[in-house]
Write an enzyme that holds these catalytic residues in place. Structure first.
Site, PDB file in Angstrom:
ATOM      1  N   GLY A  15      21.455  19.677 -10.331  1.00 35.99           N
ATOM      2  CA  GLY A  15      20.526  20.564 -11.044  1.00 35.99           C
ATOM      3  C   GLY A  15      19.163  20.564 -10.367  1.00 35.99           C
ATOM      4  O   GLY A  15      18.686  19.508  -9.946  1.00 35.99           O
ATOM      5  N   VAL A  27       9.199  15.423   3.382  1.00 37.94           N
ATOM      6  CA  VAL A  27      10.210  14.961   4.351  1.00 37.94           C
ATOM      7  C   VAL A  27       9.960  15.635   5.708  1.00 37.94           C
ATOM      8  O   VAL A  27       9.901  14.981   6.753  1.00 37.94           O
ATOM      9  CB  VAL A  27      11.641  15.291   3.838  1.00 37.94           C
ATOM     10  CG1 VAL A  27      12.673  15.137   4.943  1.00 37.94           C
ATOM     11  CG2 VAL A  27      11.992  14.404   2.644  1.00 37.94           C
ATOM     12  N   ARG A  76      26.510  22.174  -7.192  1.00 36.68           N
ATOM     13  CA  ARG A  76      27.301  20.982  -7.523  1.00 36.68           C
ATOM     14  C   ARG A  76      28.639  21.201  -6.827  1.00 36.68           C
ATOM     15  O   ARG A  76      29.484  21.937  -7.325  1.00 36.68           O
ATOM     16  CB  ARG A  76      27.463  20.852  -9.042  1.00 36.68           C
ATOM     17  CG  ARG A  76      26.142  20.549  -9.733  1.00 36.68           C
ATOM     18  CD  ARG A  76      26.343  20.140 -11.186  1.00 36.68           C
ATOM     19  NE  ARG A  76      25.102  19.593 -11.733  1.00 36.68           N
ATOM     20  CZ  ARG A  76      24.288  20.240 -12.553  1.00 36.68           C
ATOM     21  NH1 ARG A  76      24.566  21.464 -12.934  1.00 36.68           N
ATOM     22  NH2 ARG A  76      23.187  19.668 -12.995  1.00 36.68           N
ATOM     23  N   ASP A 107      22.207  11.173  -9.817  1.00 31.53           N
ATOM     24  CA  ASP A 107      23.287  10.229  -9.522  1.00 31.53           C
ATOM     25  C   ASP A 107      24.438  10.831  -8.712  1.00 31.53           C
ATOM     26  O   ASP A 107      24.983  10.172  -7.836  1.00 31.53           O
ATOM     27  CB  ASP A 107      23.844   9.663 -10.831  1.00 31.53           C
ATOM     28  CG  ASP A 107      22.936   8.584 -11.381  1.00 31.53           C
ATOM     29  OD1 ASP A 107      22.140   8.029 -10.599  1.00 31.53           O
ATOM     30  OD2 ASP A 107      23.006   8.311 -12.591  1.00 31.53           O
ATOM     31  N   GLY A 108      24.821  12.071  -9.044  1.00 32.89           N
ATOM     32  CA  GLY A 108      25.917  12.727  -8.309  1.00 32.89           C
ATOM     33  C   GLY A 108      25.551  12.846  -6.834  1.00 32.89           C
ATOM     34  O   GLY A 108      26.375  12.605  -5.938  1.00 32.89           O
ATOM     35  N   THR A 129      15.502  14.972 -10.629  1.00 32.61           N
ATOM     36  CA  THR A 129      16.195  15.450 -11.826  1.00 32.61           C
ATOM     37  C   THR A 129      15.235  15.390 -13.006  1.00 32.61           C
ATOM     38  O   THR A 129      14.495  14.415 -13.147  1.00 32.61           O
ATOM     39  CB  THR A 129      17.467  14.641 -12.154  1.00 32.61           C
ATOM     40  OG1 THR A 129      17.857  14.942 -13.515  1.00 32.61           O
ATOM     41  CG2 THR A 129      17.288  13.132 -12.043  1.00 32.61           C
ATOM     42  N   ASP A 131      15.962  14.840 -15.917  1.00 34.31           N
ATOM     43  CA  ASP A 131      16.477  13.950 -16.980  1.00 34.31           C
ATOM     44  C   ASP A 131      15.877  12.545 -16.957  1.00 34.31           C
ATOM     45  O   ASP A 131      15.981  11.821 -17.941  1.00 34.31           O
ATOM     46  CB  ASP A 131      18.002  13.821 -16.871  1.00 34.31           C
ATOM     47  CG  ASP A 131      18.702  15.161 -16.954  1.00 34.31           C
ATOM     48  OD1 ASP A 131      18.138  16.084 -17.559  1.00 34.31           O
ATOM     49  OD2 ASP A 131      19.813  15.280 -16.404  1.00 34.31           O
ATOM     50  N   ASP A 133      17.108  10.050 -15.615  1.00 26.29           N
ATOM     51  CA  ASP A 133      18.221   9.166 -15.972  1.00 26.29           C
ATOM     52  C   ASP A 133      18.779   8.380 -14.785  1.00 26.29           C
ATOM     53  O   ASP A 133      19.933   7.961 -14.802  1.00 26.29           O
ATOM     54  CB  ASP A 133      19.341   9.969 -16.644  1.00 26.29           C
ATOM     55  CG  ASP A 133      19.925  11.027 -15.724  1.00 26.29           C
ATOM     56  OD1 ASP A 133      19.326  11.297 -14.663  1.00 26.29           O
ATOM     57  OD2 ASP A 133      20.983  11.580 -16.065  1.00 26.29           O
ATOM     58  N   ARG A 166       7.548  26.305 -42.194  1.00 23.74           N
ATOM     59  CA  ARG A 166       8.930  26.123 -41.756  1.00 23.74           C
ATOM     60  C   ARG A 166       9.087  24.832 -40.962  1.00 23.74           C
ATOM     61  O   ARG A 166       8.109  24.228 -40.517  1.00 23.74           O
ATOM     62  CB  ARG A 166       9.334  27.265 -40.819  1.00 23.74           C
ATOM     63  CG  ARG A 166       9.654  28.547 -41.512  1.00 23.74           C
ATOM     64  CD  ARG A 166       9.993  29.602 -40.464  1.00 23.74           C
ATOM     65  NE  ARG A 166      10.290  30.884 -41.103  1.00 23.74           N
ATOM     66  CZ  ARG A 166      10.227  32.044 -40.482  1.00 23.74           C
ATOM     67  NH1 ARG A 166       9.851  32.102 -39.204  1.00 23.74           N
ATOM     68  NH2 ARG A 166      10.531  33.146 -41.111  1.00 23.74           N
ATOM     69  N   GLY A 174      18.408  16.669 -20.977  1.00 22.01           N
ATOM     70  CA  GLY A 174      18.403  15.245 -20.634  1.00 22.01           C
ATOM     71  C   GLY A 174      19.800  14.722 -20.371  1.00 22.01           C
ATOM     72  O   GLY A 174      19.987  13.536 -20.153  1.00 22.01           O
ATOM     73  N   ARG A 175      20.778  15.621 -20.468  1.00 24.66           N
ATOM     74  CA  ARG A 175      22.198  15.226 -20.367  1.00 24.66           C
ATOM     75  C   ARG A 175      22.489  14.145 -21.409  1.00 24.66           C
ATOM     76  O   ARG A 175      22.213  14.368 -22.578  1.00 24.66           O
ATOM     77  CB  ARG A 175      22.523  14.747 -18.947  1.00 24.66           C
ATOM     78  CG  ARG A 175      24.005  14.885 -18.622  1.00 24.66           C
ATOM     79  CD  ARG A 175      24.277  14.488 -17.181  1.00 24.66           C
ATOM     80  NE  ARG A 175      23.758  15.456 -16.231  1.00 24.66           N
ATOM     81  CZ  ARG A 175      24.406  16.559 -15.872  1.00 24.66           C
ATOM     82  NH1 ARG A 175      25.578  16.824 -16.361  1.00 24.66           N
ATOM     83  NH2 ARG A 175      23.869  17.388 -14.992  1.00 24.66           N
ATOM     84  N   GLN A 257      13.430  24.636 -19.225  1.00 23.74           N
ATOM     85  CA  GLN A 257      12.855  23.312 -18.892  1.00 23.74           C
ATOM     86  C   GLN A 257      12.993  22.972 -17.406  1.00 23.74           C
ATOM     87  O   GLN A 257      12.347  22.054 -16.910  1.00 23.74           O
ATOM     88  CB  GLN A 257      13.568  22.211 -19.693  1.00 23.74           C
ATOM     89  CG  GLN A 257      13.348  22.298 -21.174  1.00 23.74           C
ATOM     90  CD  GLN A 257      14.420  21.554 -21.969  1.00 23.74           C
ATOM     91  OE1 GLN A 257      14.228  20.402 -22.323  1.00 23.74           O
ATOM     92  NE2 GLN A 257      15.543  22.197 -22.250  1.00 23.74           N
TER      93      GLN A 257
HETATM   94  O1  F6P Z   1      20.622  17.316 -14.928  1.00 23.04           O
HETATM   95  C1  F6P Z   1      19.754  18.333 -15.272  1.00 23.04           C
HETATM   96  C2  F6P Z   1      20.346  19.178 -16.384  1.00 23.04           C
HETATM   97  O2  F6P Z   1      19.430  20.212 -16.686  1.00 23.04           O
HETATM   98  C3  F6P Z   1      20.719  18.424 -17.653  1.00 23.04           C
HETATM   99  O3  F6P Z   1      19.607  18.139 -18.469  1.00 23.04           O
HETATM  100  C4  F6P Z   1      21.714  19.361 -18.277  1.00 23.04           C
HETATM  101  O4  F6P Z   1      22.625  18.647 -19.077  1.00 23.04           O
HETATM  102  C5  F6P Z   1      22.404  19.961 -17.083  1.00 23.04           C
HETATM  103  O5  F6P Z   1      21.565  19.750 -15.966  1.00 23.04           O
HETATM  104  C6  F6P Z   1      22.702  21.432 -17.199  1.00 23.04           C
HETATM  105  O6  F6P Z   1      23.433  21.815 -16.089  1.00 23.04           O
HETATM  106  P1  F6P Z   1      23.683  23.316 -15.625  1.00 23.04           P
HETATM  107  O7  F6P Z   1      22.463  23.781 -14.910  1.00 23.04           O
HETATM  108  O8  F6P Z   1      24.844  23.225 -14.708  1.00 23.04           O
HETATM  109  O9  F6P Z   1      23.924  24.113 -16.861  1.00 23.04           O
END
Ligand code: F6P
Length: 355
Positions: A15, A27, A76, A107-108, A129, A131, A133, A166, A174-175, A257
């Site tokens: 992502g 770089v 990906r 991580d991927g 990323t 996230d 994470d 409301r 954030g996965r 986001q």
């Molecule tokens: O890893 C970044 C992220 O935006 C996550 O927060 C989310 O779960 C995922 O990628 C969404 O992936 P895609 O862009 O493939 O819908």
């Protein structure tokens, strides 16, 4: 010291995240200053397999430090996960005289970098990323910008919530990780926050809303991490409305986001991490991730980092743990505890200062 590297490659994978361009720029500029050429590989690992790349000069990375997305594009790539795909990528890298790679992502992306390193192509990972994470690093490029986007959106939602009396349940990305949720819940003064890592006390949030209504509070924000699952936020909105009588809307902020101009924090982190990655390659190092710990940029072994990540997330299998040096495992468990405690502390702070 004799210089081993004549040409390196750089790619962004997984992502996209604001600040990836700033990392690529760093770089490229660092490598060129060391008389090393840089191939910009397009579309992540797919670009390596499909030979989609071009040499980058110093001006090819001008005016991108402030741009969101990634000008190298990203993907990906499933083919790269197969041995045949990896062998193709290695062959293309050799044909293009690429001596080392900087791989920017999560991580991927690091698993890919590990696979290439193991097969003889030196790789260094840079965290990119939203996230946050990547457990071995306090910080990942893109996190700050994404959170600032969230607070801008939620501030807007609050305006209209206040006008109409409301509540708004807002799902953030954030996965499986709740870092964006916990931090933005504090920063928006949310009444509640739901993340996968910590049991959600729904009854307490409902009580808080009911009580605050008696004080004439008109607007309520509840932040929900996407890790809670697709239906959770909408169901919670219905429950809040039914139980408290406060009209409640649901908003999923989704990919908004991921876009936008990187913040200062992300531009600086990306610049520091990108430069460090090149320095590591030129020192003859490989199979490392550039990390930030207590504000210091350094590096961690990818094997260690990926294993630590599984320990932190409770995903390490008994047979994997059995293969580890017990001292190394103990250290991972202790570090994971400190990290988790900090997360819980933030979560509790958010709860304790909101009404
Ligand atoms: O890893 C970044 C992220 O935006 C996550 O927060 C989310 O779960 C995922 O990628 C969404 O992936 P895609 O862009 O493939 O819908």
């Amino acid at each position: 010291m004799e210089r081993k590297f004549k040409r390196i490659g750089v790619l962004t994978s997984g992502g996209d995240a604001p600040g990836m361009n700033a990392a690529v720029r760093s770089v490229v500029r660092t490598a060129l200053q060391n008389c090393v050429e840089v191939m910009g590989i397009q579309g992540g690992y797919r670009g390596l397999i499909e030979n989609d790349m071009k040499l980058l000069g110093p001006h090819d990375v001008s005016n991108i430090i402030n741009e969101g997305g990634t000008f190298l594009y990203t993907d990906r790539c499933l083919e790269f996960k197969e041995e045949a795909g990896m062998q193709k990528a290695l062959k293309v890298a050799a044909e293009n005289k690429i001596d080392g790679l900087v791989c920017i992502g999560g991580d991927g992306t690091f698993r890919g970098a590990q696979d290439m390193s193991r097969r003889g192509l030196p790789c260094i990972g840079v965290t990119g990323t939203i996230d946050n994470d990547v457990s071995s690093s306090d910080y990942t490029v893109g996190f700050d910008t994404a959170m600032n986007t969230v607070i801008e959106m939620v501030d807007r939602l609050r305006d209209t919530c206040e006008s109409h009396a409301r509540c708004n349940v807002v799902e953030v990305m954030g996965r499986d990780a709740g870092y964006i949720a916990v931090n933005t819940a504090i920063a928006t003064g949310a009444t509640g926050c739901a993340v996968k890592e910590i049991p959600f006390d729904e009854a307490a949030v409902l009580e808080k809303i009911k009580l605050a209504k008696t004080y004439k509070k008109r607007n309520f924000i509840i932040i929900v991490s996407e890790g809670m699952g697709g239906e959770f936020g909408e169901a919670l909105a219905k429950k809040i409305e039914a139980e408290t009588g406060v009209e409640t809307k649901f908003a999923r902020l989704a990919h908004v986001q991921r876009g936008g101009r990187p913040t200062l924090r992300d531009r600086v982190a990306a610049s520091r991490m990108g430069a460090h990655a090149v320095e590591l390659l030129l020192e003859g190092k490989s199979n490392l991730i550039v990390t930030e710990t207590d504000g210091v940029i350094s590096e961690k072994d990818i094997e260690w980092a990926l294993m630590y990540d599984r320990v932190y997330k409770g995903k390490a299998k008994p047979e994997e743990i059995a293969k580890l040096d017990p001292k190394v495992y103990e250290e991972m468990v202790a570090l994971a505890k400190i990290k988790r405690d900090k997360f819980v502390e933030l979560y509790e702070l958010g709860n304790s200062i909101s009404i």
